[in-house]
Every structure is written in C-alpha cells, then in structure tokens.
Design a protein around this motif. Sequence first.
Motif, short mmCIF file in Angstrom:
data_model
loop_
_atom_site.label_atom_id
_atom_site.label_comp_id
_atom_site.label_asym_id
_atom_site.label_seq_id
_atom_site.Cartn_x
_atom_site.Cartn_y
_atom_site.Cartn_z
N LEU A 23 -39.25 -28.57 74.40
CA LEU A 23 -38.28 -28.65 75.81
C LEU A 23 -39.23 -29.99 76.32
N GLN A 24 -39.39 -30.60 75.59
CA GLN A 24 -39.77 -31.96 75.78
C GLN A 24 -39.12 -32.67 76.11
N GLU A 25 -37.98 -32.94 75.07
CA GLU A 25 -36.63 -33.63 74.18
C GLU A 25 -35.51 -33.25 75.52
N ALA A 26 -35.26 -31.50 75.15
CA ALA A 26 -34.11 -30.88 75.85
C ALA A 26 -34.53 -31.36 77.25
N LEU A 27 -35.49 -31.38 77.44
CA LEU A 27 -35.16 -31.19 79.68
C LEU A 27 -35.28 -32.89 79.97
N GLU A 28 -35.33 -33.85 78.74
CA GLU A 28 -36.10 -35.13 79.21
C GLU A 28 -37.51 -35.97 79.25
N LEU A 29 -38.49 -34.58 79.70
CA LEU A 29 -39.51 -34.93 80.19
C LEU A 29 -40.57 -35.78 79.12
N PRO A 30 -41.14 -36.74 80.03
CA PRO A 30 -42.19 -38.00 79.52
C PRO A 30 -43.33 -36.77 78.86
N GLU A 31 -43.61 -36.15 78.72
CA GLU A 31 -44.72 -35.95 77.81
C GLU A 31 -44.75 -33.94 78.15
N PRO A 32 -45.00 -33.52 77.18
CA PRO A 32 -44.91 -32.04 76.48
C PRO A 32 -45.76 -31.31 77.99
N PRO A 33 -44.49 -30.11 78.67
CA PRO A 33 -44.98 -29.81 79.93
C PRO A 33 -46.32 -28.28 79.76
N LEU A 34 -47.07 -29.15 79.21
CA LEU A 34 -48.34 -28.15 79.32
C LEU A 34 -49.09 -27.02 80.22
N ARG A 35 -48.48 -27.19 81.43
CA ARG A 35 -48.51 -26.25 82.19
C ARG A 35 -47.00 -26.34 83.13
N ILE A 36 -47.12 -24.94 82.87
CA ILE A 36 -45.77 -24.37 83.32
C ILE A 36 -45.79 -23.58 84.55
N GLU A 37 -45.38 -23.76 85.66
CA GLU A 37 -45.15 -22.59 86.73
C GLU A 37 -43.52 -21.91 87.17
N SER A 38 -43.42 -20.92 87.34
CA SER A 38 -42.14 -19.74 87.05
C SER A 38 -42.33 -19.32 88.19
N GLU A 80 -27.96 -16.72 80.18
CA GLU A 80 -29.07 -18.07 80.00
C GLU A 80 -29.10 -19.11 79.40
N GLU A 81 -28.69 -20.19 80.64
CA GLU A 81 -27.94 -22.03 80.51
C GLU A 81 -29.61 -21.44 81.50
N VAL A 82 -29.36 -23.01 80.94
CA VAL A 82 -30.66 -23.54 82.20
C VAL A 82 -30.14 -25.38 82.93
N TRP A 83 -30.26 -24.94 84.28
CA TRP A 83 -29.26 -25.81 85.37
C TRP A 83 -30.54 -26.40 85.97
N LEU A 84 -30.00 -27.69 85.65
CA LEU A 84 -30.69 -29.05 86.25
C LEU A 84 -30.41 -29.66 87.10
N ASP A 141 -22.97 -31.05 87.01
CA ASP A 141 -22.40 -29.10 87.24
C ASP A 141 -22.64 -28.64 86.39
N PHE A 142 -23.05 -29.07 85.01
CA PHE A 142 -22.93 -28.14 84.09
C PHE A 142 -24.54 -28.17 83.87
N PRO A 143 -24.95 -26.87 83.20
CA PRO A 143 -26.03 -26.60 82.42
C PRO A 143 -26.12 -26.85 80.62
N VAL A 144 -27.90 -26.60 81.10
CA VAL A 144 -28.05 -26.99 79.71
C VAL A 144 -28.13 -26.15 78.99
N ILE A 145 -27.28 -26.06 77.28
CA ILE A 145 -27.38 -24.86 76.73
C ILE A 145 -28.16 -24.74 75.59
N LEU A 146 -29.58 -23.81 75.26
CA LEU A 146 -30.20 -24.54 73.91
C LEU A 146 -29.55 -23.46 72.89
#
Length: 642
Positions: free
Chosen positions: A392-407, A521-525, A529-534
């Motif tokens: 997730l860190q690499e696909a979403l270009e996060l500065p660090e691993p998402p240790l806390r996620i809220e949905s 199951e596409e990830v929208w940022l 205009d296009f989602p990220v497909i994992l």
Amino acid sequence: MADPASYRPRTGDIPTDPGVYRFRDPHGRVIYVGKAKNLRQRLTSYFARPATLLPKTYAMVHTAASVEWTVVGSELEALQLEYTWIKEFRPRYNLAFRDDKTYPYLAVTMGEKYPRVMVMRGERRKGTRYFGPYTAGAIRETMDTLLRVFPVRSCSAGVFRRAEQSGRPCLLGYIDKCSAPCVGRISEEDHRALADDFCAFMGGEARRFITGLERKMADAVSDLDYENAARLRDDIVAMRKVFERNAVVLSEETDADVFAVEEDELEAAVQVFHVRGGRIRGQRGWIVEKVEDTTPEALVGHLLQQVYGDQEETNGRLPREVLVPVLPEDADDLGIWLTGLRGARVELRVPQRGDKAALLKTVHENAVQALRLHKSRRAGDITTRSLALQELQEALELPEPPLRIESFDISHVQGTNVVASMVVVEDGLTKKSEYRKFTITGEAARDDTAAMHDVLTRRFRNYLAERERPVEERDSGKFAYPPNLVVVDGGQPQVTAAVRALAELGIGDEVRVVGLAKRLEEVWLPEGDFPVILPRASQGLYLLQRIRDEAHRFAITFHRQRRAKSMTASILDEVPGLGPARQKAVLAHFGSLKRLRAASVTEITDVSGVGPSLAAAIHARLHGVDQPAPAVNYATGEIVES
C-alpha cells in the motif's frame, strides 16, 4: 520517520537518579514507557548508536518525537509508577503479553444479581471469576458434574427472563441442576452463597467441602435416613471426580505460581502453572513481543508486574510462593510490592532442587513448545501483514507504511435512517475499541457524498479540538490521533467529498484519502481521472477489501438497529393513549415487537398500567385491523372473550 538526534536531550540534563521515562510520537501519544535505576545511563543507550538497536527498538526511537522523564525516590516507586503508566497509556511498543491459546475457562459472573456459571473465551470481564483453562471436553464434564452439587444458575439472560415471566423454570431446574432463582425457589442471598461455595471449591478448597459432606452422610446414616445419605454419597463421588482430575505434584500445603520463559531475539513464550493445595489448578500462556534487548531478569520483572498488577485478573488471590526461572533485577522491591498486594508475605525465589525444581522444568518444556508452535502459526501471518502495508505504501506513494487506517461507510434505505461507520486498523489488525458510529440527519442525509462530507468533517473536527488540548488531557478514545490513510467506500465522488471536508478544516495535506469501488475493486485517488488497479493477488488489495467490508458490516448492523427501533416507535406512536412511559413498559415486558405482536389482548393487559381498552387498541394496531373495544366484566375487571 523522525531522526532521534532531533529530540535527543543533552546528556548533562538527564539526572542519574531512578525514575520512569516516556517516549511520545509527533501527536503526543505515549508509545513507550520504561523505568531505570539510572535515567542518564538508560536514556543515552537509545541515542548513542541507533543503528545497532533491535529492529523494534529502532522503529520506536524513529517513531518518537520527544522523550520525558520523572524522577522518583526509589526503585520500588519506579516499579509502581511504570506499571500505572503502562495500564493508563497502553503504549504500543511496550511488552505485549498476548494469550497464546484459545482454551476455554470456567467463569462465574459474580458481578450479576444472580451469578451464572458458564464457559467463556476471549477477553476477561470485570466482576467475573475465572478457573482453568481446560480442554473443550473436560470443561463441559467438570461443569456438568459440579452443578449437581452446587446448582448455580447456568442459563442465558434470555432464558432466565422468559422463566421469570412464565413462572416455570427451565429443564435444569426440573432435574435439580439449577436452584431456579428465576422462580423464587432460592433467595438472592442464598444463591450468591452457593456461587461463593462453587468458586471456593474451584479455587482449591475442595477438601473442606468433601469432609463436610462426609460428616453429613455419616449423620444421615446414623438417623437411618438412607435416601439422603445416598444422595450425599453421590455428591461426594462427583466432587472427588473433579478434585482428582489433577495429579498431586507437591504437598497439600503448597500454594504457588510457577513461571517459565523461553525466548529468542524478537519474541518470548511465557508459561505459568497455578498450583493450589499441591495440585495444578490452571495453566496460562503468553507470547511476548520484545521491543528492546531485554534481559531474562527484566522480562520476568515485567511479567510479574502485568500478571499481579491487575487484581481483577488474579481474582484478588496471590499465592504464598512465586517460583521463577531467574530472579528479576529488582527482586526485593517486587517482593515488597507482592506482599503488599496479598496482605501477607509472598516468597519470590528460584527453586534449585526437589519436586518444585522438577515442576519448573516441566513448565519450561511447555514454554519451549508454545514458542515453537507460535512461530509456525504466526510467521506467515506477520509476513503477510507487513507485505500488505508495504504494498500500500508503494502503490499509494505514501511517505511511510499506513500503520493506522480508518475506513468509512454510509448505510441507509432510500435515504431513511442514514448512518455511517468508522472502523480502525492498526498494524494490519482491527482495533474494535476505536470503532465509531455516526447518525446523519438534515441536509447531510440527502445523498452519499453529502453524508461522507459530514462524517469526515465531524471526525476530524474532533481531532483538531483534541489537538488543541494539553497532551496530558487528551482523550485517546475520542479521535485524538489522525490516521495515515483514510479509505472511503465508493469511487471518485466519495473521495472528492472526503478530500473537500479535510481541505475545509485545513488538514488536506496531513491525511491521505483513497476510495475502493465495489464493482471492479479499483482504488481511486484524489488526483487523476483513472483509478489505480492493484493485482488481484495483491496482499495490499486484500487488506483494503477486508477493511472496506468490515466498515460495511459495522454500518449495516447499526442501520438495522436504528431501523428496527424507529419501526417499533412509529407503530406504537399511532396507538391512542399509549404514551412514552407505557410504550417502554410494554416493550420491556415482552422484550421485542415480535413477541408483542404474538400476544393476545389478555396477555397485553398483564402489563402494569395497560387496561383492556388500551390493550385492544395495541393489538388492533399491530395487526392492522379495526377492532372494537372488548366486552369487559366490570365486576371482576376481566375481558369477556367473544
């Protein structure tokens, strides 16, 4: 990640006295608590050569943004303060003692009006006495055997309530395996005394009860009361059957807890045997994640703090002896502390020879097996969670691993009873204590995007309010800390609404938002205009799906509860003469709308304050028919059935 040099205190500013220290993250949350005989010597070890630290210690000092300390008068005071702060802040990097088994316990709910004997797993509850653990088969046999001698209530709350209403006990009451407090066969005080005797027997006082029954049997034989003597004989056989299940390992005067530890560089397995009256009365095990290079002596000291610090956990009963593989560094202070908890002397020592040393060796063998089993079961799980966060860190270009996620998820039926849920995942595991529910009304309930904007605004407005408060006054249970990643259920519109809410609060750059659409199951940022497909086999996608589905489950459960409540209220609101107080009384009497609908007019009049006319009106409204007022015999007040 923070650079430890950015918050390292000057060596000369750190006192050399004993004390307790706390590491905090950038949001002020306490992430580690420790104690030291010499604060300067201990704290400088974290900053001298960070690269040589253990992986988890390295992660802790790079996650922290500040360190503070409190000087105390002695090592005993440091011990007590450290335990208090660990219980208060529950730091994520402190030693975590997790049960390594899911064996059931025999539990007695002494906190209830009528205590209940039951089989229980999972987290321990306040006001409940626990005995065990047992294997699944043994616990049922033990419980079934003892209920004939101590007929304590063992039914659920629903069964108990129905028996009270009907005036008839359940099957256990008829076969004398329950004293039936539900129908008044035994008083509340006598039933509690019966539960106390059950706990005393399970706690190691079996000999007292068996001797008492033998004396009563002899008296019954002397009085030629052979029927009663036969019943007492059967009770004695049942008690001996339970009592003799554990082999005698030590003298009958021995009360001791025997601890053993098996460890490697990253984890340790802890086992404890509870010996009461010379017999093994229970066994427990923990798996410990080691944050720093802890010595066996320090590990044993932490273990004793956590096991005996919570008197609810130990049922307020400490043994005369605590046998350990090595004496902790502060053994004298721990001995004084344990003696104060027990109110009598507690001997803390290492057995060197004899039966107790042999038993310690057996406990250690259990610890060796537990660590081996844990590693074989958990290796894949830990690896999978770490891989998911890294992906997730690499696909979403996060500065660090998402240790806390809220949905977040929205649930409603055609715009009615609109609700939302928030679920929390930390380190890839759900944290249900921080789940939250939201009720949405007004303009915010017009569509999903408006509802999502409202929920995110409320959640992070609370976060900003908590952030303005002093660190010591923050309430960790009320949105005090932001997530690394927010996942909303939906596509681009929901993501846009969430991002707009954060931007309006001025924190749009602090929290990353993504959406997970169900169809593909596409990830929208937020951008693009296009989602990220994992990849379909991606562990990161699996984690997002599990979080999204958990939020949906939590939201729809809350929605159904509100819908059922509103339907019940709307139907009864339409009954003339039935005010809020009587509505509450009617529902409390029957327990649910379904049971109320199945009740006759005569049964409805059993509710206090509901007369024949009102009962007929309730019955008619529930069945959707126009029903005339019933004929009433005013001499007796009874309904004349047509």
